[in-house]
Design a protein around this motif. Structure first.
Motif, PDB file in Angstrom:
ATOM      1  N   ASP A  61     -30.963   6.146  -6.375  1.00  0.00           N
ATOM      2  CA  ASP A  61     -29.996   6.723  -5.250  1.00  0.00           C
ATOM      3  C   ASP A  61     -29.305   5.735  -4.737  1.00  0.00           C
ATOM      4  N   LEU A  62     -29.627   4.484  -4.506  1.00  0.00           N
ATOM      5  CA  LEU A  62     -28.634   3.612  -4.177  1.00  0.00           C
ATOM      6  C   LEU A  62     -27.667   3.426  -5.027  1.00  0.00           C
ATOM      7  N   GLU A  63     -27.761   3.468  -6.135  1.00  0.00           N
ATOM      8  CA  GLU A  63     -26.636   3.020  -7.034  1.00  0.00           C
ATOM      9  C   GLU A  63     -25.830   4.403  -7.318  1.00  0.00           C
ATOM     10  N   GLU A  64     -26.311   5.750  -7.405  1.00  0.00           N
ATOM     11  CA  GLU A  64     -25.645   6.778  -7.671  1.00  0.00           C
ATOM     12  C   GLU A  64     -24.851   7.344  -6.250  1.00  0.00           C
ATOM     13  N   ASN A  65     -25.611   7.012  -5.158  1.00  0.00           N
ATOM     14  CA  ASN A  65     -24.916   7.628  -4.114  1.00  0.00           C
ATOM     15  C   ASN A  65     -24.225   6.654  -2.909  1.00  0.00           C
ATOM     16  N   TYR A  66     -24.535   5.514  -3.196  1.00  0.00           N
ATOM     17  CA  TYR A  66     -24.314   4.321  -2.284  1.00  0.00           C
ATOM     18  C   TYR A  66     -23.151   3.256  -3.032  1.00  0.00           C
ATOM     19  N   SER A  84     -34.113  -1.117   4.922  1.00  0.00           N
ATOM     20  CA  SER A  84     -33.659  -0.875   6.253  1.00  0.00           C
ATOM     21  C   SER A  84     -32.131  -1.419   6.552  1.00  0.00           C
ATOM     22  N   SER A  85     -31.554  -1.991   5.306  1.00  0.00           N
ATOM     23  CA  SER A  85     -30.263  -2.738   5.609  1.00  0.00           C
ATOM     24  C   SER A  85     -29.146  -1.494   5.152  1.00  0.00           C
ATOM     25  N   ILE A  86     -29.399  -0.388   4.648  1.00  0.00           N
ATOM     26  CA  ILE A  86     -28.640   0.527   4.084  1.00  0.00           C
ATOM     27  C   ILE A  86     -27.993   1.428   5.105  1.00  0.00           C
ATOM     28  N   LYS A  87     -26.902   1.855   5.033  1.00  0.00           N
ATOM     29  CA  LYS A  87     -26.128   2.809   6.199  1.00  0.00           C
ATOM     30  C   LYS A  87     -25.828   3.984   5.471  1.00  0.00           C
ATOM     31  N   THR A  88     -26.029   5.036   6.090  1.00  0.00           N
ATOM     32  CA  THR A  88     -25.760   6.468   5.688  1.00  0.00           C
ATOM     33  C   THR A  88     -25.054   7.148   6.606  1.00  0.00           C
ATOM     34  N   GLY A  89     -24.427   8.401   6.374  1.00  0.00           N
ATOM     35  CA  GLY A  89     -24.029   9.159   7.150  1.00  0.00           C
ATOM     36  C   GLY A  89     -24.855   9.952   8.037  1.00  0.00           C
ATOM     37  N   PRO A  90     -24.556  11.083   8.724  1.00  0.00           N
ATOM     38  CA  PRO A  90     -25.485  11.715   9.598  1.00  0.00           C
ATOM     39  C   PRO A  90     -26.438  12.399   8.664  1.00  0.00           C
ATOM     40  N   LEU A  91     -27.735  12.276   9.530  1.00  0.00           N
ATOM     41  CA  LEU A  91     -28.845  12.804   8.938  1.00  0.00           C
ATOM     42  C   LEU A  91     -28.838  14.133   9.190  1.00  0.00           C
TER      43      LEU A  91
END
Length: 514
Positions: free
Chosen positions: A82-87, A255-262
């Protein structure tokens, strides 16, 4: 005062308010540019300890290169992909832990000995010294790769660490982890500069809990051999809540990954009640368990990978702090939820930001906890919180603290033993319902089998204006599966309707006389 000065003044006030009431936060790092992955099965236990402490240090140092431990089970490969595909974060595998040490340019190690409990001492001190933990059998190889001994903690236990280094650790969190766990959660303790310990339900444990800041977090798990209340209760009284996480890995990096609104997919709409209908909602237990959310909750066909998921409305618990600990994971669950004719819907797991007993929490600390909970629920699109407590259902002064918060629409109350003790009784606070469990699905408990629950619901009143017209069913995660819930759903009468937790609470608020 000119406009520019007014703006500065209001910005100053805002910063002061944020400082006074901050959300719980981990030490944030930048999104990594590359992730090196190593399988835990390809390392010895001693190497895994070393790499976990290295992983934590790289996260602590905001390194562009981060490490990830592939556990080869549960959701760990899903989160990585998921980190590779979406981030857009690439990764590559390696089978040589020493090459990772070399790439890191870490220079020092802390020496510990397997079997004398010094592993926790070495892990704690790794976070505050910048040295990795090396077991004595690896010293030759460590020095071959250019590492130098910074400290020898063989024979030194956690009490020695506290006596000599306590001021250097963060006081808003602590990690409770057994010494025979080679790598689990150790990376996170290092990243957060948190002391890691295990001492059973001892006076020393109580001393540590009392020494933390108010409304702090204990990660891991304690000694539940005589019941989990034996350590959750003392922690609650000290103003500390627990995040079950002793089997968790990779929290330092996730815990270092940033996402958009949940944002959940379920629509926020009110539905009219049908007369002569009994309403039911099902809720899986133990959603506060972060290690489970990271692990086989995602992959096991008993739970989120069940072929039955999406064939009926279902409620799931989740930790609101997952938005800080593993935001990409929380986002994955929201994005993967069923939505449409039948939906998955998440509510806050027990008992808020983490596991504690609100009636035992000091009042000032509880006020702080609830305000932070409200903020987290707004941030994570959660509107219902589960509570586990002792004989507190009718303690309205306690629930007023929760229901006065705008993002908390309702509470689901679970008596510590049994969850369904109060048989669906509803207490009202600030015009919001505190709803107790009416039924359970729990293997081995009388009246909690599928047949009993089916018979009880099918014979229940069909009256949306009465609390008797509603049934909250708690599904015990460790002894029951989604297939067991499906068995019940398929045998409910046609005038019984299964709804999501939010529809359930909305129907109660709009229709039950109170």
């Amino acid at each position: 005062m000119n406009n520019r000065k007014k703006i500065i003044s209001w910005m100053t006030i805002l910063l002061i308010l944020m400082a006074c009431h901050p959300l719980y936060t981990t030490a944030k790092a930048q999104d990594p540019e590359h992730i090196y992955v190593i399988k835990t099965s390809e390392m010895s236990a001693e190497e895994a300890t070393m790499i976990a402490t290295l992983q934590g240090l790289l996260a602590q140092q905001n390194s562009k290169i981060q490490l990830y431990l592939d556990r080869e089970y549960g959701g760990y490969q899903t989160w990585l992909k998921d980190l590779e595909e979406n981030y857009g974060i690439p990764y590559s595998y390696t089978d040589n832990p020493w090459e990772l040490v070399k790439k890191s340019k870490i220079k020092d190690y802390i020496l510990f000995k397997k079997g004398d409990d010094s592993i926790n001492s070495a892990t704690s001190l790794a976070g505050v010294t910048g040295a990795i933990a090396v077991e004595e059998s690896l010293v030759g190889k460590a020095e071959f790769y250019g590492l130098k001994e910074k400290m020898d903690v063989r024979g030194k236990d956690e009490k020695w660490v506290k006596d000599h280094y306590w001021p250097q650790f963060k006081k808003d969190k602590i990690v409770e982890q057994k010494e025979d766990f080679a790598f689990q959660l150790r990376d996170f303790a290092v990243k957060e500069k948190s002391m890691i310990f295990y001492d059973g339900n001892s006076p020393f444990r109580s001393e540590l809990m009392e020494g933390l800041k108010k409304d702090s977090t204990a990660f891991g798990w304690g000694d539940a051999s005589s019941g989990e209340d034996q350590f959750i209760s003392p922690s609650s009284k000290a103003g500390v809540f627990t995040i079950p996480s002793d089997h968790a890995s990779n929290l330092s990096m996730l815990s270092s990954i940033k996402t958009g609104p949940l944002k959940q997919k379920t629509a926020d709409t009110k539905r009219p009640a049908n007369k002569n209908t009994h309403y039911v909602t099902f809720l899986m237990t133990d959603g506060d368990n972060v290690q489970w959310l990271l692990g086989d909750f995602q992959s096991d066909n008993r739970w989120y990978s069940s072929k039955e998921r999406g064939t009926f409305n279902m409620g799931w618990g989740i930790s609101p702090l997952l938005s800080e600990l593993a935001p990409s994971v929380m986002n994955w669950y929201y994005e993967s939820a069923s939505h449409g004719e039948h939906s998955d819907q998440f509510v806050v797991g027990p008992s808020g930001n983490g596991y504690m007993y609100p009636s035992q929490y000091p009042e000032k600390e509880l006020n702080k906890h609830v305000k932070k909970l409200n903020q987290y629920m707004g941030k994570t699109d959660l509107h219902i919180a589960q509570i586990i407590d002792f004989n507190s259902l009718e303690n309205k002064s306690l629930w007023n603290k929760y229901t006065s918060q705008k993002n908390i629409d309702a509470l689901f109350y679970l008596e510590y033993s049994r969850y369904d003790t109060h048989k669906g009784k509803i207490v009202w606070s600030n015009d919001k319902p505190i709803i107790s469990a009416r039924e359970m699905l729990w293997s081995g408990l009388a009246g909690a089998d599928e047949k009993s629950v089916i018979e009880s619901i099918n014979s229940a009143p069909r009256n949306p204006e009465s609390e008797q017209g509603y049934t909250l069913v708690l599904v015990h995660a460790w002894s029951k599966s989604l297939s067991d819930v499906k068995t019940v759903v398929e045998q409910l009468n046609s005038d019984v309707e299964v709804v999501t937790p939010e529809d359930f609470t909305s129907l109660i608020k709009e229709n039950v006389t109170h």
